[in-house]
Design a protein around this motif. Sequence first.
Motif, PDB file in Angstrom:
ATOM      1  N   ALA A 130       0.896  -1.098   0.072  1.00 35.45           N
ATOM      2  CA  ALA A 130       0.042   0.012  -0.024  1.00 35.45           C
ATOM      3  C   ALA A 130       0.819   1.238   0.056  1.00 35.45           C
ATOM      4  CB  ALA A 130      -0.836   0.081   1.269  1.00 35.45           C
ATOM      5  N   ALA A 131       1.989   1.253   0.908  1.00 35.91           N
ATOM      6  CA  ALA A 131       2.791   2.252   0.850  1.00 35.91           C
ATOM      7  C   ALA A 131       3.396   2.633  -0.522  1.00 35.91           C
ATOM      8  CB  ALA A 131       3.736   2.275   2.230  1.00 35.91           C
ATOM      9  N   GLY A 132       3.646   1.443  -0.939  1.00 33.76           N
ATOM     10  CA  GLY A 132       4.407   1.732  -2.402  1.00 33.76           C
ATOM     11  C   GLY A 132       3.460   2.174  -3.388  1.00 33.76           C
ATOM     12  N   VAL A 133       2.358   1.809  -3.430  1.00 31.99           N
ATOM     13  CA  VAL A 133       1.518   2.329  -4.826  1.00 31.99           C
ATOM     14  C   VAL A 133       1.160   3.816  -4.499  1.00 31.99           C
ATOM     15  CG1 VAL A 133       0.777   0.114  -5.060  1.00 31.99           C
ATOM     16  CG2 VAL A 133      -0.668   1.525  -3.610  1.00 31.99           C
ATOM     17  N   VAL A 134       1.277   4.193  -3.092  1.00 31.87           N
ATOM     18  CA  VAL A 134       1.138   5.595  -2.735  1.00 31.87           C
ATOM     19  C   VAL A 134       2.196   6.321  -3.035  1.00 31.87           C
ATOM     20  CG1 VAL A 134       0.449   7.168  -0.799  1.00 31.87           C
ATOM     21  CG2 VAL A 134      -0.958   4.901  -1.140  1.00 31.87           C
ATOM     22  N   GLY A 135       3.523   5.873  -2.851  1.00 31.61           N
ATOM     23  CA  GLY A 135       4.516   6.555  -2.890  1.00 31.61           C
ATOM     24  C   GLY A 135       5.400   6.998  -1.634  1.00 31.61           C
ATOM     25  N   ILE A 136       5.201   6.504  -0.769  1.00 32.45           N
ATOM     26  CA  ILE A 136       5.738   7.126   0.506  1.00 32.45           C
ATOM     27  C   ILE A 136       6.453   5.800   1.278  1.00 32.45           C
ATOM     28  CG2 ILE A 136       4.195   8.579   1.344  1.00 32.45           C
ATOM     29  CD1 ILE A 136       2.990   6.636   2.941  1.00 32.45           C
ATOM     30  N   ASP A 137       7.837   6.139   1.765  1.00 31.36           N
ATOM     31  CA  ASP A 137       8.705   5.231   2.311  1.00 31.36           C
ATOM     32  C   ASP A 137       8.543   5.183   3.957  1.00 31.36           C
ATOM     33  OD1 ASP A 137      10.272   4.257   0.177  1.00 31.36           O
ATOM     34  OD2 ASP A 137      10.861   6.494   0.165  1.00 31.36           O
ATOM     35  N   ILE A 138       8.110   6.121   4.712  1.00 27.68           N
ATOM     36  CA  ILE A 138       8.013   6.164   5.932  1.00 27.68           C
ATOM     37  C   ILE A 138       6.462   6.111   6.364  1.00 27.68           C
ATOM     38  CG2 ILE A 138       8.506   7.130   8.099  1.00 27.68           C
ATOM     39  CD1 ILE A 138      10.769   8.623   6.120  1.00 27.68           C
ATOM     40  N   TYR A 139       5.911   5.249   6.868  1.00 20.71           N
ATOM     41  CA  TYR A 139       4.636   5.154   6.842  1.00 20.71           C
ATOM     42  C   TYR A 139       3.857   4.665   8.128  1.00 20.71           C
ATOM     43  CZ  TYR A 139       4.669   0.200   5.671  1.00 20.71           C
ATOM     44  OH  TYR A 139       5.040  -1.111   5.920  1.00 20.71           O
ATOM     45  N   GLY A 140       2.510   4.934   8.228  1.00 21.56           N
ATOM     46  CA  GLY A 140       1.692   4.020   9.446  1.00 21.56           C
ATOM     47  C   GLY A 140       0.324   4.152   9.080  1.00 21.56           C
ATOM     48  N   GLY A 141      -0.427   3.406   9.734  1.00 21.64           N
ATOM     49  CA  GLY A 141      -1.732   3.167   9.424  1.00 21.64           C
ATOM     50  C   GLY A 141      -2.650   2.358  10.203  1.00 21.64           C
ATOM     51  N   ASP A 142      -3.824   2.076   9.891  1.00 18.07           N
ATOM     52  CA  ASP A 142      -4.599   1.425  10.603  1.00 18.07           C
ATOM     53  C   ASP A 142      -5.304   0.186   9.899  1.00 18.07           C
ATOM     54  OD1 ASP A 142      -5.086   2.879  13.366  1.00 18.07           O
ATOM     55  OD2 ASP A 142      -5.048   4.459  11.658  1.00 18.07           O
ATOM     56  N   ALA A 143      -5.775  -0.781  10.284  1.00 19.56           N
ATOM     57  CA  ALA A 143      -6.403  -2.095   9.914  1.00 19.56           C
ATOM     58  C   ALA A 143      -7.453  -2.481  10.804  1.00 19.56           C
ATOM     59  CB  ALA A 143      -5.415  -3.156   9.486  1.00 19.56           C
ATOM     60  N   ILE A 144      -8.394  -2.878  10.165  1.00 19.63           N
ATOM     61  CA  ILE A 144      -9.455  -3.920  11.170  1.00 19.63           C
ATOM     62  C   ILE A 144      -9.309  -5.440  10.735  1.00 19.63           C
ATOM     63  CG2 ILE A 144     -11.790  -4.334  11.435  1.00 19.63           C
ATOM     64  CD1 ILE A 144     -10.954  -1.693  12.437  1.00 19.63           C
ATOM     65  N   VAL A 145      -9.085  -6.139  11.613  1.00 16.46           N
ATOM     66  CA  VAL A 145      -8.866  -7.529  11.474  1.00 16.46           C
ATOM     67  C   VAL A 145     -10.162  -8.308  11.920  1.00 16.46           C
ATOM     68  CG1 VAL A 145      -7.663  -9.656  12.470  1.00 16.46           C
ATOM     69  CG2 VAL A 145      -6.395  -7.555  12.181  1.00 16.46           C
ATOM     70  N   GLY A 146     -10.733  -9.100  10.927  1.00 13.51           N
ATOM     71  CA  GLY A 146     -12.064  -9.691  10.973  1.00 13.51           C
ATOM     72  C   GLY A 146     -12.042 -11.190  11.647  1.00 13.51           C
ATOM     73  N   LYS A 147     -12.931 -11.849  12.195  1.00 12.14           N
ATOM     74  CA  LYS A 147     -12.981 -12.963  13.031  1.00 12.14           C
ATOM     75  C   LYS A 147     -12.204 -14.183  12.228  1.00 12.14           C
ATOM     76  CE  LYS A 147     -17.877 -14.165  11.742  1.00 12.14           C
ATOM     77  NZ  LYS A 147     -18.890 -14.416  12.348  1.00 12.14           N
TER      78      LYS A 147
END
Length: 289
Positions: free
Chosen positions: A234-251
């Motif tokens: 995801a960071a690669g397609v956006v074009g950033i090297d230093i990144y963070g984010g959030d995700a939701i993990v399902g059951k």
Amino acid sequence: MNELEILGVHRNRKFSPNHIGNDDAIFSQTAKELEKLGCSITICCEDEFLAMETVNYSKIFTMARQKQVVARLQELEKSGTQVLNSAFGIENCFRTNLTNTLNINNIPVAESYIVPTDYNEEEVFDKIKGKGYWIKRGDFHAIHKEDVSFAGSRAEAKEILREYALREIPDAVISEHLIGDLVKFYGVRGTDFFFWFYPYDNNHHKYAEYQNINGNSVYYPFSAEGLQQTANEAAGVVGIDIYGGDAIVGKEGDFRIIDLNDWPSFAPCREQAAGKIAGMLYQKFLTHN
């Protein structure tokens, strides 16, 4: 070998909601790590950068987000200056751009639609299943708490859109509310660094009241390696090297990214991250012609 002369452009405080100290800390520590590697570092804030008549640096590292600063950095990149994170990647993290980029590249994300803030139709709401909607300003990052809002009904969602319109925000992203564990992550592309955790367990979230909406962590098993691979992609397609984010993990152990940011605070892993960030920057600056 001559030491690398590097300009660091800091983030203005208004772009660090509830994280001013943390953003200051990771940026300053990264600069110190670069100095340990033999680099000569000059630091300025975004306003100081805009006031420069000429920018006499060929290498810049930045947390900047002000649109005028991002535009000037892009012009410098076009003329050969090396900027990390790339200003084009920073712009891609503005919410509407991010939504489009992740969708086009088939990154697993929450189902999301971009609408003008005067939107008053039903089509988008008909498409989104589940209970509730997340409404996010589209033209930029979240600066105010209301820039990311949960709506329990269509009527509430439309009221939030009207409030955005009154604030002259042109568009918004409407996303489905996913059920599962909220996981926060940080990464540095080109290195083995990746850190993830459950933010509510560590009292680490910009707006803790979101826990009442998302619920407590259930700790569904999932592949951390898979999350790292997806986050890096995801960071690669956006074009950033230093990144963070959030995700939701399902059951079932599946996960979907709900946010991705250029150079976040790395607050719970700052000590480990600063050296990795500096090392990545140094290698890229050193090998770039």
